[in-house]
Design an enzyme around this catalytic site. Sequence first.
Site, short mmCIF file in Angstrom:
data_model
loop_
_atom_site.label_atom_id
_atom_site.label_comp_id
_atom_site.label_asym_id
_atom_site.label_seq_id
_atom_site.Cartn_x
_atom_site.Cartn_y
_atom_site.Cartn_z
CG HIS A 141 -29.56 44.67 54.63
ND1 HIS A 141 -30.57 45.40 54.04
CD2 HIS A 141 -29.06 43.88 53.66
CE1 HIS A 141 -30.69 45.04 52.77
NE2 HIS A 141 -29.79 44.12 52.51
CB THR A 169 -17.74 42.33 68.53
OG1 THR A 169 -18.06 43.67 68.18
CG2 THR A 169 -16.78 42.31 69.70
CB CYS A 243 -29.98 39.38 71.62
SG CYS A 243 -30.72 37.78 71.28
CD GLU A 368 -25.74 46.00 70.97
OE1 GLU A 368 -26.98 46.06 70.82
OE2 GLU A 368 -25.13 44.95 71.10
CG HIS A 371 -27.20 59.82 69.27
ND1 HIS A 371 -27.00 59.91 70.63
CD2 HIS A 371 -27.91 60.93 68.93
CE1 HIS A 371 -27.56 61.01 71.09
NE2 HIS A 371 -28.11 61.66 70.08
CG PHE A 388 -37.93 53.00 61.89
CD1 PHE A 388 -36.66 53.43 61.57
CD2 PHE A 388 -38.28 52.88 63.23
CE1 PHE A 388 -35.73 53.75 62.55
CE2 PHE A 388 -37.37 53.19 64.23
CZ PHE A 388 -36.10 53.63 63.89
P1 TGC Z 1 -40.34 46.84 64.25
O1 TGC Z 1 -41.49 46.56 63.34
O2 TGC Z 1 -40.32 48.10 65.02
O3 TGC Z 1 -40.15 45.64 65.29
C1 TGC Z 1 -40.26 44.27 64.92
C2 TGC Z 1 -40.81 43.51 66.12
O4 TGC Z 1 -39.89 43.61 67.21
C3 TGC Z 1 -40.52 44.30 68.33
N1 TGC Z 1 -39.48 45.16 68.90
C4 TGC Z 1 -38.77 44.80 69.96
N2 TGC Z 1 -38.85 43.72 70.76
C5 TGC Z 1 -37.97 43.63 71.77
N3 TGC Z 1 -37.03 44.56 71.98
C6 TGC Z 1 -36.92 45.66 71.20
N4 TGC Z 1 -35.96 46.56 71.44
C7 TGC Z 1 -37.81 45.83 70.13
N5 TGC Z 1 -37.98 46.76 69.15
C8 TGC Z 1 -39.01 46.34 68.41
C9 TGC Z 1 -41.70 45.04 67.73
O5 TGC Z 1 -42.69 45.27 68.69
C10 TGC Z 1 -42.12 44.07 66.65
O6 TGC Z 1 -42.81 43.01 67.28
P2 TGC Z 1 -44.00 42.24 66.56
O7 TGC Z 1 -44.51 41.29 67.59
O8 TGC Z 1 -45.01 43.30 66.18
O9 TGC Z 1 -43.41 41.57 65.37
O10 TGC Z 1 -39.02 46.67 63.36
P3 TGC Z 1 -38.34 47.63 62.29
O11 TGC Z 1 -37.93 46.76 61.14
O12 TGC Z 1 -39.23 48.81 62.00
O13 TGC Z 1 -36.97 48.11 62.99
C11 TGC Z 1 -36.96 48.57 64.25
C12 TGC Z 1 -35.56 49.10 64.66
C13 TGC Z 1 -35.03 50.12 63.69
C14 TGC Z 1 -35.78 49.78 65.96
C15 TGC Z 1 -34.57 47.97 64.83
O14 TGC Z 1 -34.42 47.24 63.72
C16 TGC Z 1 -33.23 48.42 65.37
O15 TGC Z 1 -33.10 48.49 66.59
N6 TGC Z 1 -32.20 48.71 64.52
C17 TGC Z 1 -30.83 48.93 64.99
C18 TGC Z 1 -30.00 47.69 64.69
C19 TGC Z 1 -29.01 47.39 65.76
O16 TGC Z 1 -29.06 47.84 66.88
N7 TGC Z 1 -28.08 46.50 65.43
C20 TGC Z 1 -27.10 46.05 66.40
C21 TGC Z 1 -26.31 44.88 65.86
S1 TGC Z 1 -25.43 43.98 67.12
C22 TGC Z 1 -24.21 45.03 67.57
O17 TGC Z 1 -24.08 46.15 67.17
C23 TGC Z 1 -23.27 44.45 68.55
S2 TGC Z 1 -22.00 45.50 69.04
C24 TGC Z 1 -21.48 44.55 70.30
C25 TGC Z 1 -20.29 45.03 71.00
O18 TGC Z 1 -19.16 44.91 70.46
O19 TGC Z 1 -20.43 45.49 72.18
P1 FAD Z 2 -26.25 52.56 58.60
O1 FAD Z 2 -27.44 51.81 59.07
O2 FAD Z 2 -25.93 52.55 57.15
O3 FAD Z 2 -26.41 54.06 59.09
C1 FAD Z 2 -25.58 55.12 58.57
C2 FAD Z 2 -26.13 56.45 59.09
O4 FAD Z 2 -27.48 56.61 58.65
C3 FAD Z 2 -26.17 56.53 60.62
O5 FAD Z 2 -25.87 57.82 61.05
C4 FAD Z 2 -27.63 56.21 60.95
O6 FAD Z 2 -28.06 56.78 62.18
C5 FAD Z 2 -28.33 56.86 59.75
N1 FAD Z 2 -29.65 56.26 59.52
C6 FAD Z 2 -29.95 55.00 59.15
N2 FAD Z 2 -31.28 54.84 59.06
C7 FAD Z 2 -31.83 56.02 59.39
C8 FAD Z 2 -33.18 56.51 59.51
N3 FAD Z 2 -34.23 55.72 59.30
N4 FAD Z 2 -33.36 57.81 59.86
C9 FAD Z 2 -32.31 58.63 60.13
N5 FAD Z 2 -31.00 58.23 60.04
C10 FAD Z 2 -30.79 56.94 59.68
N6 FAD Z 2 -23.15 44.13 64.42
C11 FAD Z 2 -23.46 42.84 64.78
O7 FAD Z 2 -24.43 42.27 64.30
N7 FAD Z 2 -22.68 42.17 65.67
C12 FAD Z 2 -21.59 42.72 66.24
O8 FAD Z 2 -20.92 42.07 67.05
C13 FAD Z 2 -21.23 44.06 65.87
N8 FAD Z 2 -20.09 44.61 66.36
C14 FAD Z 2 -19.70 45.85 65.88
C15 FAD Z 2 -18.45 46.34 66.27
C16 FAD Z 2 -18.01 47.57 65.76
C17 FAD Z 2 -16.66 48.07 66.13
C18 FAD Z 2 -18.85 48.33 64.92
C19 FAD Z 2 -18.39 49.67 64.40
C20 FAD Z 2 -20.06 47.84 64.52
C21 FAD Z 2 -20.50 46.58 64.99
N9 FAD Z 2 -21.71 46.01 64.57
C22 FAD Z 2 -22.05 44.73 64.94
C23 FAD Z 2 -22.51 46.70 63.55
C24 FAD Z 2 -23.38 47.81 64.10
O9 FAD Z 2 -24.45 47.32 64.82
C25 FAD Z 2 -23.84 48.66 62.91
O10 FAD Z 2 -22.71 49.37 62.45
C26 FAD Z 2 -24.97 49.62 63.29
O11 FAD Z 2 -26.16 48.92 63.56
C27 FAD Z 2 -25.22 50.68 62.18
O12 FAD Z 2 -25.32 50.09 60.94
P2 FAD Z 2 -24.45 50.65 59.69
O13 FAD Z 2 -23.04 50.74 60.14
O14 FAD Z 2 -24.74 49.78 58.53
O15 FAD Z 2 -24.96 52.12 59.45
#
Ligand code: TGC
Ligand code: FAD
Length: 389
Positions: A141, A169, A243, A368, A371, A388
């Site tokens: 996930h 990370t 966050c 984060e 794209h 979604f």
């Molecule tokens: P959805 O139903 O759209 O939203 C749920 C609730 O959240 C609200 N909401 C937000 N609130 C604040 N900020 C935002 N950016 C928000 N986006 C949505 C929304 O209004 C709703 O609120 P409520 O009151 O109605 O409950 O949720 P969804 O399940 O359809 O998913 C939305 C989606 C796809 C945009 C979201 O899940 C998403 O952004 N997915 C990407 C995941 C991601 O970015 N993961 C990052 C992991 S951490 C990481 O990568 C760290 S790297 C760090 C480093 O090394 O630098």
């Molecule tokens: P997936 O979600 O499986 O996506 C795979 C491909 O499918 C992507 O191209 C995506 O755009 C596409 N895709 C998915 N859903 C859709 C859709 N609905 N429509 C069209 N295309 C779609 N996470 C943390 O929680 N904490 C951290 O500190 C953290 N650090 C990280 C550090 C590194 C170096 C990396 C590589 C990742 C890190 N992550 C962290 C995880 C990161 O946030 C996830 O990799 C990212 O959110 C994407 O998830 P996934 O890799 O499972 O790809």
Amino acid sequence: MREFRGVDFYRMDELLSEEERMVRDTVRSFVSEKVVPTIDRHFEEATFPMDLVPEMADLGLFRTTLPEEYGCAGMNNVAYGLVMQELERGDSALRSFASVQGALVMYPIYTFGTEEQKRFWLPKLASGEKIGCFGLTEPDHGSDPGSMITRAIRKKDCWVLSGAKSWITNGSIADVAVVWAKVDEEMRGFLVEAGTKGFAAPEIKHKMSLRASVTSQLIFEDCVIPAENLLPKTGGLKSPLMCLNQARYGIAWGALGAAMACYHTAVEYAKARKQFNRPIGGFQLVQEKLVHMLSEITKGQLLALQLGRLKDAGKLHHTQTSLAKRNNVAIALETARLARDILGANGISLEFPVIRHMCNLESVKTYEGTHDIHTLILGEEITGLSAFT
Ligand code: TGC
Ligand code: FAD
């Protein structure tokens, strides 16, 4: 090579306050003196430069925008963004470290924690005495964290966590993990300290990107934590997404730093490298690439600055952050690829920073919110129709 002086084609410096410029210049000097000379070795050996953490802490790089009463700096968001830009000019690993510490660990403790949690953790994290990590992504996930399976069950005076996080990370070097888990169907945040029984954080090896950053799994097997380790004001997916907004903001700035490093290297190289008896920088095709890089970096700078001003004014909507993260990372990656091309065979060597930034930016594009996920967030903003659901 000429000393790095940043990219300022549109006299952006004049839009910054003296204090913002001072913060930027301090971090720029630190990166030039301490990061640039050693980071390629860390990238090659896949080690994080831990020796730089105390100095980064002394410079106040983890003291962020949070209030001074918790040991933080209360700096404005533009100054914070400039810190991220300069760190990522060195390497995305350093910006990642600082992003996670500030935006993904200190911010949730400040926003969702008790007064006791804030007073205990924030000064230690701000001073670099303690390191944090943020566990949202799971092996199955990533883009859809709402479907996570990690669970927390309340027992008499404790919580029991079961599940796993991936790609975290700082996971293996963190003293505390902010972990997201479901309680029944509602997502909540918890603080899990390193060394807790049932909690392991093995490092993920063999990465070809962000090699100078520690990335780990977090594994919870009936992991028992005290009842008071719940972040009480968390509730639902919205909490971790709040966050992510902070960290995505930092990435929008940080990516520009990586792009500037690549652009600077390409310009210097194009002026020095001769083929057909003249510098390659005199060829129109090379000039076109340099012009494209400069244009995109300049546009990205304007985006980041206005994003910061909106954030400082309390007017920022998270979709505006999505636009800047999506755009600035894409143009940084494009800049890195163009620079790699201009450097020819030297472009694949770690003797130059370009291939390192290029490989790093592949991760920055994915984490984060990928794209394409940001494309869909913006698509919904424009049309009112969610892709979604
Ligand atoms: P959805 O139903 O759209 O939203 C749920 C609730 O959240 C609200 N909401 C937000 N609130 C604040 N900020 C935002 N950016 C928000 N986006 C949505 C929304 O209004 C709703 O609120 P409520 O009151 O109605 O409950 O949720 P969804 O399940 O359809 O998913 C939305 C989606 C796809 C945009 C979201 O899940 C998403 O952004 N997915 C990407 C995941 C991601 O970015 N993961 C990052 C992991 S951490 C990481 O990568 C760290 S790297 C760090 C480093 O090394 O630098
Ligand atoms: P997936 O979600 O499986 O996506 C795979 C491909 O499918 C992507 O191209 C995506 O755009 C596409 N895709 C998915 N859903 C859709 C859709 N609905 N429509 C069209 N295309 C779609 N996470 C943390 O929680 N904490 C951290 O500190 C953290 N650090 C990280 C550090 C590194 C170096 C990396 C590589 C990742 C890190 N992550 C962290 C995880 C990161 O946030 C996830 O990799 C990212 O959110 C994407 O998830 P996934 O890799 O499972 O790809």
